[in-house]
Write a protein that holds these residues in place. Sequence first.
Motif, PDB file in Angstrom:
ATOM      1  N   ARG A  43      21.151 -12.108  55.101  1.00 46.74           N
ATOM      2  CA  ARG A  43      20.341 -11.742  53.930  1.00 46.74           C
ATOM      3  C   ARG A  43      18.973 -11.315  54.458  1.00 46.74           C
ATOM      4  O   ARG A  43      18.686 -11.426  55.644  1.00 46.74           O
ATOM      5  N   ARG A  80      25.020  -5.207  47.734  1.00 47.28           N
ATOM      6  CA  ARG A  80      23.783  -5.711  47.129  1.00 47.28           C
ATOM      7  C   ARG A  80      22.926  -4.523  46.700  1.00 47.28           C
ATOM      8  O   ARG A  80      22.668  -3.623  47.501  1.00 47.28           O
ATOM      9  N   GLN A  87      15.715 -20.124  49.888  1.00 49.38           N
ATOM     10  CA  GLN A  87      15.442 -19.442  51.163  1.00 49.38           C
ATOM     11  C   GLN A  87      14.193 -20.000  51.838  1.00 49.38           C
ATOM     12  O   GLN A  87      14.006 -19.828  53.042  1.00 49.38           O
ATOM     13  N   ASP A 125      11.939  -6.015  49.187  1.00 50.77           N
ATOM     14  CA  ASP A 125      13.297  -5.454  49.218  1.00 50.77           C
ATOM     15  C   ASP A 125      13.295  -3.970  48.915  1.00 50.77           C
ATOM     16  O   ASP A 125      14.219  -3.247  49.291  1.00 50.77           O
ATOM     17  N   ASN A 154      10.721  -7.828  45.139  1.00 49.27           N
ATOM     18  CA  ASN A 154      10.969  -8.885  46.132  1.00 49.27           C
ATOM     19  C   ASN A 154      11.589 -10.073  45.395  1.00 49.27           C
ATOM     20  O   ASN A 154      11.783 -10.031  44.170  1.00 49.27           O
ATOM     21  N   LYS A 155      11.895 -11.108  46.133  1.00 50.81           N
ATOM     22  CA  LYS A 155      12.577 -12.282  45.572  1.00 50.81           C
ATOM     23  C   LYS A 155      11.921 -12.747  44.279  1.00 50.81           C
ATOM     24  O   LYS A 155      10.691 -12.803  44.184  1.00 50.81           O
TER      25      LYS A 155
HETATM   26  O1  MRU Z   1      18.202 -12.400  48.363  1.00 55.47           O
HETATM   27  P1  MRU Z   1      17.605 -12.349  49.728  1.00 55.47           P
HETATM   28  O2  MRU Z   1      17.496 -13.691  50.386  1.00 55.47           O
HETATM   29  O3  MRU Z   1      18.258 -11.312  50.606  1.00 55.47           O
HETATM   30  O4  MRU Z   1      16.116 -11.857  49.453  1.00 55.47           O
HETATM   31  C1  MRU Z   1      15.239 -11.710  50.535  1.00 55.47           C
HETATM   32  C2  MRU Z   1      13.880 -11.332  50.129  1.00 55.47           C
HETATM   33  O5  MRU Z   1      13.571 -11.186  48.971  1.00 55.47           O
HETATM   34  C3  MRU Z   1      12.926 -11.028  51.231  1.00 55.47           C
HETATM   35  O6  MRU Z   1      11.618 -11.364  50.867  1.00 55.47           O
HETATM   36  C4  MRU Z   1      12.980  -9.525  51.538  1.00 55.47           C
HETATM   37  O7  MRU Z   1      14.297  -9.106  51.751  1.00 55.47           O
HETATM   38  C5  MRU Z   1      12.161  -9.177  52.727  1.00 55.47           C
HETATM   39  S1  MRU Z   1      12.938  -9.760  54.208  1.00 55.47           S
HETATM   40  C6  MRU Z   1      12.040  -9.337  55.550  1.00 55.47           C
END
Ligand code: MRU
Length: 365
Positions: A56, A93, A204, A244, A254-255
């Motif tokens: 991820r 995704r 995470q 992202d 982002n998350k």
């Molecule tokens: O759902 P995930 O765990 O893949 O989400 C990850 C994030 O939101 C990170 O902040 C983003 O991908 C940047 S990773 C360098």
Amino acid sequence: MPAMKIDGTPTRTLRADPERRVIEIIDQTRLPLELCWLRVDTLAAAARAIGEMQVRGAPLIGATAAYGLALALAGDAADARLDEAVAILGATRPTAVNLRWALARMRQKLSPLAPAQREAAAWAEAAAIAEEDVAQNRAIGEHGRELLCRLPPRRAGVLHVMTHCNAGWLATVDYGTALAPVYAAHDSGLAVHVWVSETRPRNQGLLTTWELAQHGVPHTVIVDNAAGLLLRQQRVDAVITGADRIAANGDVANKVGTYLKALACADNGVPFYVAAPRPTFDFACPDGEAIPIEERDGDELRQIQGRDAAGRPSTLWQLPPGAAVGNPAFDVTPARLITALITERGVSPASRAGLRTLYPEAGHD
Ligand code: MRU
């Protein structure tokens, strides 16, 4: 900046063996409880690894998809197989644009070649993508370190940085994005402490604590909802997150939970930075409204993972199966709340003009 280490050994999150047609990844669904390497040797296994979040983080998703395509071409590299593999990997995704970027780059490289040449070329191109990720993140680390070193620490000579989710080493091939400046600053002797937001529902943040501990960076885990209090109490000097997808106007996906941190930063005069490499920018996407937000399985929220009384990794239901839940995995932070973007080319305003200056060669809408 030295490469990241596990138990003192320099290690990347993805190892490729083109001769044996296999890659090895760290199964992130088992961290931080267990460190397990997983062999991935088929298209289906690569797609599952991305979809189920064994890997991820936007950059690592992109690199894994590139290798997944190389795996797919074993024995059949005709146009139809290439198209099928791009479609399968591309559907895993939706939000992290690095996935689409990596697949488009692979297709552009492979399509003009004769099928007999494609498999070897795919392994080489995937390796190039992985190497570029490492170089970009190292550069983000250096630019971000300079920025952090200029910030005045508010408390006792220690710089307190808050982050959300995991945008560290584990989310990339090496170094991380949001954490790269932290590692570089720490390595250069700056006293840094990281507030790590737990990041419900998949936690995470616990991956972040694991890798910060591996690197010896002082840190403290907080529940997501404690962030506002700490910011209001002026116990945070800067927030840095990853991304992202960054739209052409500087809006950032982002998350989920990132937006609330940016709002609380704005209300309390704390700088909010987003660190990301070129493959995370989507210049064809006009603004954050156009970014697709992934809705994930509700069981991620209904269940929690941990160790049972005997110390065994286990899963508990905190809501009954089928209980109504919503599980959007990302949110959008408007550009106006972002103090600056930290990229491999330097620090830039999160604005259309800033992105044009940063990447003049990109086709901007
Ligand atoms: O759902 P995930 O765990 O893949 O989400 C990850 C994030 O939101 C990170 O902040 C983003 O991908 C940047 S990773 C360098």
